[in-house]
Design an enzyme around this catalytic site. Structure first.
Site, mmCIF file in Angstrom:
data_model
loop_
_atom_site.group_PDB
_atom_site.id
_atom_site.type_symbol
_atom_site.label_atom_id
_atom_site.label_comp_id
_atom_site.label_asym_id
_atom_site.label_seq_id
_atom_site.Cartn_x
_atom_site.Cartn_y
_atom_site.Cartn_z
ATOM 1 N N GLY A 56 -0.308 5.580 5.226
ATOM 2 C CA GLY A 56 0.717 6.259 4.442
ATOM 3 C C GLY A 56 0.134 6.898 3.203
ATOM 4 O O GLY A 56 -1.069 7.143 3.111
ATOM 5 N N CYS A 57 0.983 7.165 2.230
ATOM 6 C CA CYS A 57 0.540 7.764 0.974
ATOM 7 C C CYS A 57 -0.550 6.908 0.353
ATOM 8 O O CYS A 57 -0.398 5.689 0.231
ATOM 9 C CB CYS A 57 1.719 7.906 0.012
ATOM 10 S SG CYS A 57 1.273 8.495 -1.630
ATOM 11 N N PHE A 58 -1.648 7.529 -0.064
ATOM 12 C CA PHE A 58 -2.799 6.733 -0.516
ATOM 13 C C PHE A 58 -2.672 6.167 -1.923
ATOM 14 O O PHE A 58 -3.484 5.334 -2.327
ATOM 15 C CB PHE A 58 -4.110 7.500 -0.371
ATOM 16 C CG PHE A 58 -4.136 8.935 -0.836
ATOM 17 C CD1 PHE A 58 -3.344 9.386 -1.887
ATOM 18 C CD2 PHE A 58 -4.970 9.851 -0.196
ATOM 19 C CE1 PHE A 58 -3.398 10.711 -2.304
ATOM 20 C CE2 PHE A 58 -5.029 11.180 -0.612
ATOM 21 C CZ PHE A 58 -4.243 11.610 -1.664
ATOM 22 N N TRP A 59 -1.689 6.559 -2.694
ATOM 23 C CA TRP A 59 -1.557 6.008 -4.044
ATOM 24 C C TRP A 59 -1.331 4.496 -4.004
ATOM 25 O O TRP A 59 -1.928 3.753 -4.779
ATOM 26 C CB TRP A 59 -0.397 6.662 -4.771
ATOM 27 C CG TRP A 59 -0.579 8.109 -5.080
ATOM 28 C CD1 TRP A 59 -1.752 8.821 -5.091
ATOM 29 C CD2 TRP A 59 0.445 9.038 -5.431
ATOM 30 N NE1 TRP A 59 -1.516 10.123 -5.409
ATOM 31 C CE2 TRP A 59 -0.179 10.295 -5.631
ATOM 32 C CE3 TRP A 59 1.828 8.945 -5.590
ATOM 33 C CZ2 TRP A 59 0.533 11.435 -5.985
ATOM 34 C CZ3 TRP A 59 2.547 10.074 -5.942
ATOM 35 C CH2 TRP A 59 1.905 11.303 -6.130
ATOM 36 N N PRO A 61 -1.964 2.115 -1.489
ATOM 37 C CA PRO A 61 -3.117 1.335 -1.035
ATOM 38 C C PRO A 61 -4.261 1.287 -2.040
ATOM 39 O O PRO A 61 -4.998 0.306 -2.087
ATOM 40 C CB PRO A 61 -3.538 2.068 0.243
ATOM 41 C CG PRO A 61 -2.275 2.669 0.760
ATOM 42 C CD PRO A 61 -1.512 3.092 -0.468
#
Length: 243
Positions: A56-59, A61
């Site tokens: 998903g959105c990497f922010w 993780p």
């Protein structure tokens, strides 16, 4: 390590050497430009391994993995496609990905896989291919562990398990996103690095970003905050955010 405290069709695979664009650097390169008095940033493990995931959105993780004990560096970027120079606005077949350098004597690849599975819904189709679920393996040992963890999910997840071929680091404004939006802390931290690359590759930056994103715990923070090299004022701000 009890990683649950953190937050909690498979493609054919030919394992080969990873080609990184703006991705992992040597340990000496990663330490260049770090001028802050932070013990955690100058302690170099004898062995460092790399893991790469898309979930998903990497922010999010970036924070979830960055706060883990044993994680040395994190960076977000693009992987899984064929374009040589993807950007956020022209991702061209790639997925948003997180790359993690870690000390396997502290946190294992299996631990990271557990965080991966527990940090997103691998059975839910993504609303865009750039948010698809992927495990990018760096060698045969990782492939075997990834496939075993895939099979352990019971039902068949939509996650792809593939060899990492290309990782392109994302634009600067995506790196350590939560930290870069914490005005008081970023003002102190950015001033202590000669280059932005050194900031991205800092263990302190990874940890602080993770705590600001709501991961880890106050107890974890107290165990290591003295190694961050922060001023008392910055330490107090961080403690308040974690409470």
């Amino acid at each position: 390590m009890d990683v649950r405290r953190i937050g909690l069709p498979v493609a054919a695979l030919a394992v080969g050497a990873a080609f990184l664009v703006g991705g992992a650097r040597t340990d000496d390169e990663a330490r260049e430009g770090i001028v802050m008095d932070a013990r955690i940033d100058v302690q170099t493990p004898g062995r460092i391994e790399t893991a790469t995931f898309a979930l998903g959105c990497f922010w999010g993780p970036d924070g979830r993995f960055g706060v883990l004990p044993g994680v040395i560096r994190t960076r977000v970027g693009y992987a899984g496609g064929t374009a040589e120079r993807p950007t956020y606005h022209d991702i061209d077949g790639h997925a948003e990905a997180i790359q993690v350098d870690f000390d396997p004597s502290v946190v294992s690849y299996g631990d990271l896989l557990e965080v991966f599975w527990n940090s997103h819904d691998p059975f839910r189709p993504p609303h865009s291919s750039q948010y698809r679920s992927m495990i990018f393996v760096h060698d045969e040992a990782q492939r075997l562990l990834a496939m075993a963890s895939f099979d352990a999910q019971g039902s068949r997840p939509l996650t792809e398990v593939v060899a990492v071929e290309r990782f392109t680091r994302a634009e600067d404004y995506h790196q350590k996103y939560r930290l870069q939006h914490e005005t008081a802390l970023i003002a102190e931290l950015r001033g202590r690095f000669v280059t932005f690359d050194a900031f991205v590759d800092s263990t302190v930056a990874a940890r602080v970003n993770g705590y600001l994103a709501g991961w880890g715990s106050a107890a974890w923070l107290e165990e290591e905050i003295a190694s961050f090299g922060l001023t008392e004022h910055a330490e107090e701000i961080l403690r308040r955010r974690v409470e």
